[in-house]
Scaffold this motif. Structure first.
Motif, PDB file in Angstrom:
ATOM      1  N   VAL A  56      19.609  38.957  73.476  1.00 15.16           N
ATOM      2  CA  VAL A  56      20.054  37.864  72.603  1.00 15.16           C
ATOM      3  C   VAL A  56      20.432  38.411  71.228  1.00 15.16           C
ATOM      4  O   VAL A  56      21.481  38.063  70.680  1.00 15.16           O
ATOM      5  CB  VAL A  56      18.976  36.765  72.488  1.00 15.16           C
ATOM      6  CG1 VAL A  56      19.297  35.791  71.357  1.00 15.16           C
ATOM      7  CG2 VAL A  56      18.836  36.018  73.812  1.00 15.16           C
ATOM      8  N   HIS A  57      19.616  39.277  70.663  1.00 17.29           N
ATOM      9  CA  HIS A  57      19.918  39.844  69.344  1.00 17.29           C
ATOM     10  C   HIS A  57      21.212  40.647  69.372  1.00 17.29           C
ATOM     11  O   HIS A  57      22.032  40.542  68.451  1.00 17.29           O
ATOM     12  CB  HIS A  57      18.741  40.689  68.847  1.00 17.29           C
ATOM     13  CG  HIS A  57      17.608  39.866  68.340  1.00 17.29           C
ATOM     14  ND1 HIS A  57      17.331  39.702  66.994  1.00 17.29           N
ATOM     15  CD2 HIS A  57      16.680  39.124  69.002  1.00 17.29           C
ATOM     16  CE1 HIS A  57      16.289  38.910  66.849  1.00 17.29           C
ATOM     17  NE2 HIS A  57      15.873  38.548  68.053  1.00 17.29           N
ATOM     18  N   THR A  58      21.412  41.432  70.417  1.00 19.16           N
ATOM     19  CA  THR A  58      22.647  42.207  70.551  1.00 19.16           C
ATOM     20  C   THR A  58      23.851  41.286  70.693  1.00 19.16           C
ATOM     21  O   THR A  58      24.890  41.505  70.059  1.00 19.16           O
ATOM     22  CB  THR A  58      22.555  43.152  71.773  1.00 19.16           C
ATOM     23  OG1 THR A  58      21.463  44.047  71.578  1.00 19.16           O
ATOM     24  CG2 THR A  58      23.840  43.934  71.973  1.00 19.16           C
ATOM     25  N   ALA A  59      23.720  40.255  71.509  1.00 21.98           N
ATOM     26  CA  ALA A  59      24.827  39.328  71.749  1.00 21.98           C
ATOM     27  C   ALA A  59      25.199  38.551  70.489  1.00 21.98           C
ATOM     28  O   ALA A  59      26.384  38.360  70.206  1.00 21.98           O
ATOM     29  CB  ALA A  59      24.468  38.364  72.878  1.00 21.98           C
ATOM     30  N   SER A  64      15.583  30.176  70.077  1.00 20.84           N
ATOM     31  CA  SER A  64      14.719  30.684  69.009  1.00 20.84           C
ATOM     32  C   SER A  64      15.129  32.088  68.593  1.00 20.84           C
ATOM     33  O   SER A  64      15.262  32.390  67.398  1.00 20.84           O
ATOM     34  CB  SER A  64      13.265  30.661  69.493  1.00 20.84           C
ATOM     35  OG  SER A  64      12.413  31.169  68.510  1.00 20.84           O
ATOM     36  N   GLU A  65      15.350  32.958  69.560  1.00 23.52           N
ATOM     37  CA  GLU A  65      15.746  34.331  69.254  1.00 23.52           C
ATOM     38  C   GLU A  65      17.142  34.389  68.646  1.00 23.52           C
ATOM     39  O   GLU A  65      17.405  35.228  67.779  1.00 23.52           O
ATOM     40  CB  GLU A  65      15.665  35.208  70.502  1.00 23.52           C
ATOM     41  CG  GLU A  65      14.259  35.505  70.923  1.00 23.52           C
ATOM     42  CD  GLU A  65      13.425  36.230  69.869  1.00 23.52           C
ATOM     43  OE1 GLU A  65      13.926  37.183  69.229  1.00 23.52           O
ATOM     44  OE2 GLU A  65      12.257  35.858  69.698  1.00 23.52           O
ATOM     45  N   ALA A 125      17.867  36.025  65.114  1.00 19.64           N
ATOM     46  CA  ALA A 125      18.874  37.077  64.993  1.00 19.64           C
ATOM     47  C   ALA A 125      19.905  36.719  63.927  1.00 19.64           C
ATOM     48  O   ALA A 125      20.319  37.578  63.126  1.00 19.64           O
ATOM     49  CB  ALA A 125      19.565  37.307  66.330  1.00 19.64           C
ATOM     50  N   SER A 126      20.319  35.457  63.887  1.00 22.13           N
ATOM     51  CA  SER A 126      21.303  35.024  62.894  1.00 22.13           C
ATOM     52  C   SER A 126      20.727  35.091  61.481  1.00 22.13           C
ATOM     53  O   SER A 126      21.423  35.452  60.531  1.00 22.13           O
ATOM     54  CB  SER A 126      21.791  33.610  63.211  1.00 22.13           C
ATOM     55  OG  SER A 126      22.834  33.231  62.344  1.00 22.13           O
TER      56      SER A 126
END
Length: 168
Positions: A29-32, A96-97, A101-102
């Motif tokens: 999710v963070h990478t995306a 949530s992730e 990340a944002s």
């Protein structure tokens, strides 16, 4: 593709906590989120007004595919109460992730131009997140005004290994 994250496909589901590699999902999710945010910078918009709108809000649409296949691998009947509960749990984790990340991207690169801290922190949707996510939003803002989107997965599922084609 949630199906690729199932820990022990077709195993006794009692042996796994929730059946999915949560750590890998969070990292994905963070990478995306970072990748989708970067797309905004490199896109060539036909009109200057479109470029301005995109940069003012920095909307992205992180979604999933492979839900039906993941449920099958877990031995959960698609559409059952158990399936709805599992999808709800995974969807909340992804959202949530994505917001975390944002917020981390906002710390690094700045919040989207129209970010309104008070409005976001008081919104009922944001209130559902754990305190660490809300704290990050309060501290750094958000890089993207919108983060998740669940779109039909007919065509894109073909590129993800033909998972759950057209069911989601």
């Amino acid at each position: 593709n949630l199906a690729t994250l199932i820990i022990a496909p077709f195993a006794d589901k009692r042996k796994t906590k929730n059946g999915i590699d949560s750590k890998a999902l969070k990292e994905l999710v963070h990478t995306a989120v970072r990748m989708l945010d970067n797309v905004i910078e490199v896109s060539n918009y036909p009109l200057p007004q479109q470029a301005e709108e995109s940069r003012n809000k920095r909307r992205i649409g992180l979604g999933v595919t492979g839900v039906a296949d993941a449920l099958l691998m877990l031995g959960i009947t698609y559409g059952s109460d158990e399936a709805v509960a599992w999808v709800d749990r995974i969807s909340k984790l992804i959202a949530s992730e994505a917001y975390l990340a944002s917020a981390q991207l906002a710390r690094e690169k700045g919040a989207f131009l129209l970010f309104d801290r008070k409005a976001y922190l008081n919104h009922p949707y944001v209130q559902q997140f754990d305190v660490d996510v809300r704290q990050a939003i309060g501290d750094y803002g958000l890089r993207n005004s919108h983060l998740t989107s669940i779109a039909p997965t007919g065509t894109i599922s073909l590129y993800a290994g033909n998972v759950s084609n057209r069911i989601e």
